[in-house]
Design a protein around this motif. Structure first.
Motif, PDB file in Angstrom:
ATOM      1  N   ARG A  27      15.685  82.870  24.920  1.00 56.80           N
ATOM      2  CA  ARG A  27      15.576  81.873  25.982  1.00 56.80           C
ATOM      3  C   ARG A  27      15.455  80.486  25.387  1.00 56.80           C
ATOM      4  O   ARG A  27      14.448  80.135  24.770  1.00 56.80           O
ATOM      5  N   LYS A  28      16.491  79.687  25.573  1.00 61.34           N
ATOM      6  CA  LYS A  28      16.445  78.288  25.188  1.00 61.34           C
ATOM      7  C   LYS A  28      15.478  77.557  26.127  1.00 61.34           C
ATOM      8  O   LYS A  28      15.418  77.831  27.324  1.00 61.34           O
ATOM      9  N   ALA A  29      14.739  76.604  25.564  1.00 54.42           N
ATOM     10  CA  ALA A  29      13.828  75.808  26.388  1.00 54.42           C
ATOM     11  C   ALA A  29      14.620  75.054  27.445  1.00 54.42           C
ATOM     12  O   ALA A  29      15.611  74.391  27.142  1.00 54.42           O
ATOM     13  N   ALA A  30      14.180  75.171  28.697  1.00 52.47           N
ATOM     14  CA  ALA A  30      14.919  74.592  29.823  1.00 52.47           C
ATOM     15  C   ALA A  30      14.446  73.200  30.197  1.00 52.47           C
ATOM     16  O   ALA A  30      15.218  72.411  30.744  1.00 52.47           O
ATOM     17  N   VAL A  31      13.180  72.883  29.927  1.00 51.78           N
ATOM     18  CA  VAL A  31      12.626  71.616  30.420  1.00 51.78           C
ATOM     19  C   VAL A  31      12.043  70.737  29.303  1.00 51.78           C
ATOM     20  O   VAL A  31      11.296  69.806  29.575  1.00 51.78           O
TER      21      VAL A  31
ATOM     22  N   GLY B 154      11.905  67.724  26.797  1.00 53.02           N
ATOM     23  CA  GLY B 154      12.414  66.382  26.998  1.00 53.02           C
ATOM     24  C   GLY B 154      12.298  65.898  28.434  1.00 53.02           C
ATOM     25  O   GLY B 154      12.639  64.755  28.735  1.00 53.02           O
ATOM     26  N   TYR B 155      11.787  66.771  29.295  1.00 55.13           N
ATOM     27  CA  TYR B 155      11.614  66.429  30.708  1.00 55.13           C
ATOM     28  C   TYR B 155      10.168  66.659  31.117  1.00 55.13           C
ATOM     29  O   TYR B 155       9.440  65.722  31.447  1.00 55.13           O
ATOM     30  N   PHE B 156       9.711  67.885  31.029  1.00 48.66           N
ATOM     31  CA  PHE B 156       8.310  68.172  31.332  1.00 48.66           C
ATOM     32  C   PHE B 156       7.409  67.880  30.133  1.00 48.66           C
ATOM     33  O   PHE B 156       6.220  67.639  30.303  1.00 48.66           O
ATOM     34  N   TYR B 157       7.966  67.940  28.950  1.00 46.86           N
ATOM     35  CA  TYR B 157       7.193  67.676  27.732  1.00 46.86           C
ATOM     36  C   TYR B 157       8.132  67.160  26.652  1.00 46.86           C
ATOM     37  O   TYR B 157       9.342  67.426  26.689  1.00 46.86           O
ATOM     38  N   PRO B 158       7.617  66.394  25.675  1.00 46.89           N
ATOM     39  CA  PRO B 158       8.477  65.867  24.610  1.00 46.89           C
ATOM     40  C   PRO B 158       9.070  67.003  23.772  1.00 46.89           C
ATOM     41  O   PRO B 158       8.402  68.012  23.521  1.00 46.89           O
ATOM     42  N   GLU B 159      10.306  66.825  23.328  1.00 50.52           N
ATOM     43  CA  GLU B 159      10.889  67.829  22.450  1.00 50.52           C
ATOM     44  C   GLU B 159      10.576  67.549  20.987  1.00 50.52           C
ATOM     45  O   GLU B 159      10.785  68.412  20.128  1.00 50.52           O
ATOM     46  N   ASN B 160      10.060  66.352  20.701  1.00 53.55           N
ATOM     47  CA  ASN B 160       9.692  65.988  19.350  1.00 53.55           C
ATOM     48  C   ASN B 160       8.308  66.545  19.025  1.00 53.55           C
ATOM     49  O   ASN B 160       7.317  66.212  19.682  1.00 53.55           O
ATOM     50  N   SER B 161       8.226  67.379  17.997  1.00 50.96           N
ATOM     51  CA  SER B 161       6.953  68.043  17.686  1.00 50.96           C
ATOM     52  C   SER B 161       5.881  67.051  17.259  1.00 50.96           C
ATOM     53  O   SER B 161       4.695  67.271  17.523  1.00 50.96           O
ATOM     54  N   ASN B 162       6.254  65.961  16.604  1.00 57.39           N
ATOM     55  CA  ASN B 162       5.254  64.975  16.189  1.00 57.39           C
ATOM     56  C   ASN B 162       4.601  64.299  17.394  1.00 57.39           C
ATOM     57  O   ASN B 162       3.401  64.010  17.375  1.00 57.39           O
TER      58      ASN B 162
ATOM     59  N   GLU C 178      12.954  78.449  35.127  1.00 60.90           N
ATOM     60  CA  GLU C 178      11.575  78.325  35.610  1.00 60.90           C
ATOM     61  C   GLU C 178      10.700  77.608  34.569  1.00 60.90           C
ATOM     62  O   GLU C 178      10.664  77.994  33.408  1.00 60.90           O
ATOM     63  N   HIS C 179       9.983  76.582  35.019  1.00 58.91           N
ATOM     64  CA  HIS C 179       9.186  75.776  34.091  1.00 58.91           C
ATOM     65  C   HIS C 179       7.736  76.217  33.967  1.00 58.91           C
ATOM     66  O   HIS C 179       7.049  75.842  33.015  1.00 58.91           O
ATOM     67  N   SER C 180       7.227  77.006  34.910  1.00 60.82           N
ATOM     68  CA  SER C 180       5.780  77.226  35.007  1.00 60.82           C
ATOM     69  C   SER C 180       5.194  77.918  33.780  1.00 60.82           C
ATOM     70  O   SER C 180       4.025  77.678  33.428  1.00 60.82           O
ATOM     71  N   LEU C 181       5.959  78.775  33.129  1.00 56.05           N
ATOM     72  CA  LEU C 181       5.473  79.449  31.934  1.00 56.05           C
ATOM     73  C   LEU C 181       5.944  78.758  30.658  1.00 56.05           C
ATOM     74  O   LEU C 181       5.224  78.746  29.657  1.00 56.05           O
ATOM     75  N   GLU C 182       7.137  78.180  30.709  1.00 56.79           N
ATOM     76  CA  GLU C 182       7.649  77.492  29.517  1.00 56.79           C
ATOM     77  C   GLU C 182       6.704  76.400  29.039  1.00 56.79           C
ATOM     78  O   GLU C 182       6.477  76.243  27.833  1.00 56.79           O
ATOM     79  N   VAL C 183       6.142  75.618  29.966  1.00 57.44           N
ATOM     80  CA  VAL C 183       5.335  74.466  29.549  1.00 57.44           C
ATOM     81  C   VAL C 183       4.025  74.876  28.868  1.00 57.44           C
ATOM     82  O   VAL C 183       3.419  74.072  28.158  1.00 57.44           O
TER      83      VAL C 183
ATOM     84  N   ALA D 234      12.999  86.351  22.381  1.00 52.39           N
ATOM     85  CA  ALA D 234      12.164  85.241  21.934  1.00 52.39           C
ATOM     86  C   ALA D 234      12.431  84.018  22.795  1.00 52.39           C
ATOM     87  O   ALA D 234      13.501  83.874  23.392  1.00 52.39           O
ATOM     88  N   TRP D 235      11.430  83.134  22.858  1.00 52.25           N
ATOM     89  CA  TRP D 235      11.546  81.864  23.583  1.00 52.25           C
ATOM     90  C   TRP D 235      11.451  80.715  22.583  1.00 52.25           C
ATOM     91  O   TRP D 235      10.642  80.746  21.648  1.00 52.25           O
ATOM     92  N   GLU D 236      12.238  79.693  22.829  1.00 57.41           N
ATOM     93  CA  GLU D 236      12.239  78.499  22.003  1.00 57.41           C
ATOM     94  C   GLU D 236      11.060  77.588  22.357  1.00 57.41           C
ATOM     95  O   GLU D 236      10.762  77.385  23.537  1.00 57.41           O
ATOM     96  N   THR D 237      10.396  77.030  21.337  1.00 57.09           N
ATOM     97  CA  THR D 237       9.433  75.951  21.533  1.00 57.09           C
ATOM     98  C   THR D 237       9.663  74.913  20.428  1.00 57.09           C
ATOM     99  O   THR D 237      10.292  75.217  19.404  1.00 57.09           O
ATOM    100  N   PRO D 238       9.131  73.701  20.589  1.00 62.83           N
ATOM    101  CA  PRO D 238       9.268  72.694  19.527  1.00 62.83           C
ATOM    102  C   PRO D 238       8.587  73.074  18.213  1.00 62.83           C
ATOM    103  O   PRO D 238       8.845  72.455  17.185  1.00 62.83           O
ATOM    104  N   PHE D 239       7.712  74.068  18.229  1.00 61.62           N
ATOM    105  CA  PHE D 239       7.017  74.510  17.026  1.00 61.62           C
ATOM    106  C   PHE D 239       7.571  75.827  16.481  1.00 61.62           C
ATOM    107  O   PHE D 239       6.938  76.454  15.643  1.00 61.62           O
ATOM    108  N   GLY D 240       8.731  76.216  16.957  1.00 64.89           N
ATOM    109  CA  GLY D 240       9.330  77.471  16.522  1.00 64.89           C
ATOM    110  C   GLY D 240       9.359  78.492  17.641  1.00 64.89           C
ATOM    111  O   GLY D 240       8.715  78.336  18.681  1.00 64.89           O
ATOM    112  N   ASP D 241      10.133  79.527  17.437  1.00 63.58           N
ATOM    113  CA  ASP D 241      10.296  80.560  18.457  1.00 63.58           C
ATOM    114  C   ASP D 241       9.046  81.421  18.579  1.00 63.58           C
ATOM    115  O   ASP D 241       8.300  81.611  17.615  1.00 63.58           O
TER     116      ASP D 241
END
Length: 263
Positions: A3-7, A9-17, A120-125, A86-93
């Motif tokens: 599962r690629k992250a869907a939100v 850069g929108y609900f949260y920054p995609e930059n890990s720093n 669906e964003h409710s669990l991804e965030v 697996a699900w994608e996150t900015p800190f790794g899958d």
């Protein structure tokens, strides 16, 4: 499935720093709690991320996590379990827990389904926060559409019976009242929060519907509370409650947010 992250850069920054800086600013520095269940909000991080971080950072995060959240999109199965992968996150899958998934699929109410989860964003965030505070864990993710109270109780009992031998942390994703003024929302939210703190799911369900509280995650919350009680949890802590008006200074239409730990 991946599962690629869907939100991002929108609900949260995609930059890990950027995320690390945000998380560090809101991390709880005191003693952690061996929680059984935690309730966290799922709006954009600018609005509710601080509460989610403050809540999750108070927990001793376990190796296996069960994520329960609402289905906002209306697509997919009524009670949808994301398949193995697996699900994608900015800190790794983050890997889906095959052990939990296999046990949850013993339950007739639950169906494996990708469609309910893909947008669906409710669990991804929630996942980037968990991944930041716990490098290695696996999880199972379930979204839910509306259910009767009796269905929630039955599902909770079946989930418990199938995972009772696992050491699992339950994370429920929900915002509170939506799009009424700040004064009304604060009153409505506290009516619901009091019943959560009392661990009374029936009164919570009745309070939400009797008072027209537009709490989007009421169904997964009822299920999560009842599972937690079956795991012998008997205390609840309100970490924080706020609303979107505190951030954007728009008080005529706000959304309420709270972080609560049940232990």
């Amino acid at each position: 499935m991946y599962r690629k992250a869907a939100v991002k850069g929108y609900f949260y920054p995609e930059n890990s720093n950027e995320l690390i800086s945000f998380f560090e600013n809101h991390t709880y520095g005191g003693e952690k709690i061996d929680g059984v269940m935690a309730l966290v909000p799922h709006a954009g991080y600018i609005y509710s991320g601080a509460i989610a971080v403050k809540t999750i950072s108070r927990l001793n995060i376990k190796d296996k996590i069960l994520l329960l959240g609402p289905n906002h999109t209306g697509f997919g199965e009524k009670i949808a379990l994301y398949p193995e992968g697996a699900w994608e996150t900015p800190f790794g899958d983050v890997d889906v827990c095959s052990t939990l998934n296999n046990k949850l699929l013993n339950i007739s109410y639950i169906s494996e389904d990708i469609i309910a989860h893909v947008r669906e964003h409710s669990l991804e965030v929630v996942l980037p926060i968990l991944k930041y505070f716990k490098k290695n864990f696996s999880f199972s993710a379930i979204t839910m559409m509306p259910m009767r109270y009796e269905e929630c109780i039955s599902l909770a009992r079946e989930i418990y019976e199938n995972i009772k031998d696992e050491d699992v942390l339950i994370i429920v994703s929900s915002d509170f009242n939506h799009y009424e003024n700040a004064e009304v929302t604060e009153k409505k939210d506290m009516l619901a929060i009091q019943q959560i703190l009392n661990l009374n799911s029936k009164k919570l369900y009745d309070t939400v519907f009797d008072n027209s509280i537009s709490m989007c995650g009421i169904y997964p919350l009822i299920v999560g509370m009842e599972i937690a009680k079956l795991f012998k949890a008997d205390n609840a802590l309100l970490v924080e409650h706020t609303h979107s008006g505190v951030i954007n200074n728009e008080f005529s239409q706000v959304v309420g947010y709270a972080g609560i730990i049940i232990y």
